[in-house]
Design an enzyme around this catalytic site. Structure first.
Site, short mmCIF file in Angstrom:
data_model
loop_
_atom_site.label_atom_id
_atom_site.label_comp_id
_atom_site.label_asym_id
_atom_site.label_seq_id
_atom_site.Cartn_x
_atom_site.Cartn_y
_atom_site.Cartn_z
CG ASP A 9 35.63 35.94 46.65
OD1 ASP A 9 35.35 36.60 45.63
OD2 ASP A 9 34.87 35.07 47.11
CG ASP A 11 31.62 39.11 42.36
OD1 ASP A 11 30.81 39.99 42.64
OD2 ASP A 11 31.39 38.20 41.55
#
Length: 97
Positions: A9, A11
């Site tokens: 992940d 972001d």
């Protein structure tokens, strides 16, 4: 068990994308003739994605066609500007070099 891949992940976890996302909100606000949002305020809403940023900049939208059009435009601007100002958090660049 065979591992076929690893997902990250990026972001907001490994990559600080807030500068790009706030920039997109402010570009959209400018296009709409509205006042730009201060970075320090908008940055706090980035984790809520386009929906949170649009609500911050445009108020409570009814979720109808106006919201859909703003969201589509937000994503189009982001696609054009992705990774302009985003950067790895802290010293993560050393980890990947």
């Amino acid at each position: 068990m065979t591992v076929r891949g690893v997902l990250f992940d990026l972001d907001g976890t490994l990559v600080d994308t807030a500068p790009d996302l706030v920039g997109v909100l402010n570009a959209l606000l400018h296009e709409s003739g509205r006042v730009r949002m201060p970075y320090a305020v908008a940055r706090n809403e980035v984790s809520n994605g386009a929906v949170g940023l649009l609500r911050l900049g445009f108020g409570d939208l009814d979720g109808g066609s106006e919201f859909d059009q703003l969201r589509e435009r937000f994503l189009a601007i982001y696609l054009d500007r992705v990774c302009r100002s985003s950067k790895l958090f802290f010293d993560l660049d050393e980890l990947f070099s």
